[in-house]
Write an enzyme that holds these catalytic residues in place. Sequence first.
Site, PDB file in Angstrom:
ATOM      1  N   SER A 159       0.834  -1.204   0.000  1.00 41.01           N
ATOM      2  CA  SER A 159       0.000   0.000   0.000  1.00 41.01           C
ATOM      3  C   SER A 159       0.872   1.259   0.000  1.00 41.01           C
ATOM      4  CB  SER A 159      -0.962  -0.048   1.190  1.00 41.01           C
ATOM      5  OG  SER A 159      -1.914   0.979   1.127  1.00 41.01           O
ATOM      6  N   ASP A 382       4.401  24.235  -1.232  1.00 35.54           N
ATOM      7  CA  ASP A 382       5.799  23.964  -1.583  1.00 35.54           C
ATOM      8  C   ASP A 382       6.252  22.558  -1.188  1.00 35.54           C
ATOM      9  OD1 ASP A 382       5.591  24.555   1.099  1.00 35.54           O
ATOM     10  OD2 ASP A 382       7.504  25.628   1.221  1.00 35.54           O
ATOM     11  N   HIS A 435      -7.235  -5.446  -1.242  1.00 35.27           N
ATOM     12  CA  HIS A 435      -6.067  -4.648  -0.890  1.00 35.27           C
ATOM     13  C   HIS A 435      -5.206  -5.318   0.185  1.00 35.27           C
ATOM     14  CE1 HIS A 435      -3.817  -0.877  -0.754  1.00 35.27           C
ATOM     15  NE2 HIS A 435      -3.880  -0.914   0.564  1.00 35.27           N
TER      16      HIS A 435
END
Length: 460
Positions: A159, A382, A435
């Site tokens: 993951s 940023d 998953h």
Amino acid sequence: MENGQREEEGEHRVEAWFSVPDLRMRDHTFRVPLDYTAISLTSKISIFVREVVAVGKEEQELPYLLYLQGGPGFESPRPTEASGWLKRACEEFCVILLDQRGTGLSTPLTVSSLSQITSPEEQVDYLRHFRADNIVNDAEFVRVHLVPKAEPWTVLGQSYGGFCAVTYLSFAPHGLKSVLLTGGLPPIGNECTADTVYRACFEQIRQQNEKYYKRFPQDIEIVREVVKYLADCEGCGVPLPSGGKLTCRGLQLLGLSGLGSSTGFERLHYLFERVWDPTLVPGAKKHISYYFLKSYEKWLAFDTNPLYALLHESIYCQGASSRWSAHRITAEFEDAFDAVMSANGIRPVFFLGEMIFPWMFDEIYALNHFKKAAHLLAVKEDWPPLYDVPQLNNNQVPVAAAVYYEDMYVNFKLSVETAKQIAGIRLWVTNEYMHSGLRDGQGRVLDHLLGLLKGNKPLF
């Protein structure tokens, strides 16, 4: 090393070997810079790793495999025996379980420890160092100090751990012998790809909801009843045991754990079996049970893992802000995911997926203290790059990836698009697992990926 002896070497501390059934383990602690771009000016934090081998292999010269856990904000597994993928890995590797910075024993950032930093601006300045780029820097520090001759190692990324592994491929491929990814191919476009991720994921979330209610059709009315109850309560919610309150939209967060793993449907159904208190006295008012409210908090676990909520959207950001992406994109699907509208209409109430919302920092008590910091993180622009696409296009490191067709957390289509950008990658696409396939597959997923790298599996 004698039992009970501790080895000290500069920034690296090693403990004695100890045992659990069929495994031998020892702990390592490293002191690393908080900020690798200003090593001489920054403070240091601890990074904890656990070395794991099969019993009797302590003195053997084994290749190393670094395991990177999913997250962000979750510690590495604590083995109690040789089982599952770890047992398979220990057949041929010395396994390194890394607590990613801020988790486990790696200078953990908890509700209490983070509260030592009282200014939201200072919290953000500290938290910005806890993304995949610095997790890779930590891994390289550990490799150089731990692996004999600082040889390259294999990385297994589950993951979010896979996201970190692709960052590793981008900026430190010299440290990698091979890479194995399980449900962990990230979107690698420029700027913020969170909007793309959430738009792509909603269709899968819708399908998971439909499959859940097809499995447990009796829950349609139960969930509707709970939503109506919450909506009619004063303040549109009920108090939670640790503070905060459970609201209609808060209830939908149960989809995060309930819709995407192999046993999630069943666990969610059994949770709703005990949503109401029994009526002991005739005429007593209806109440949501303490059992349900306490279980709800345990499911979300934001009180023990605040990093997940604080940094989740930032894992998609490069040179741009997320601007509360999940909140904005969910509004585009309001008709389908408005709990009150669904409860009062003919549609089932749909649960949500892996998403963080600004209102959570009001409704979940443990997150209240970080509301301002969370907003500052959401508008921060940023963020440094996490991936180097030209480097990935020219990748020389062997890579094998399991891509789960019905993955609710890491979108299948986006994963395949990313795979096209990584030269030489070998994909295994399957709908046999969800998953959590690495954990659920009892070593079969890892064995299949190793087979791909070794040529044991056909190319086509």
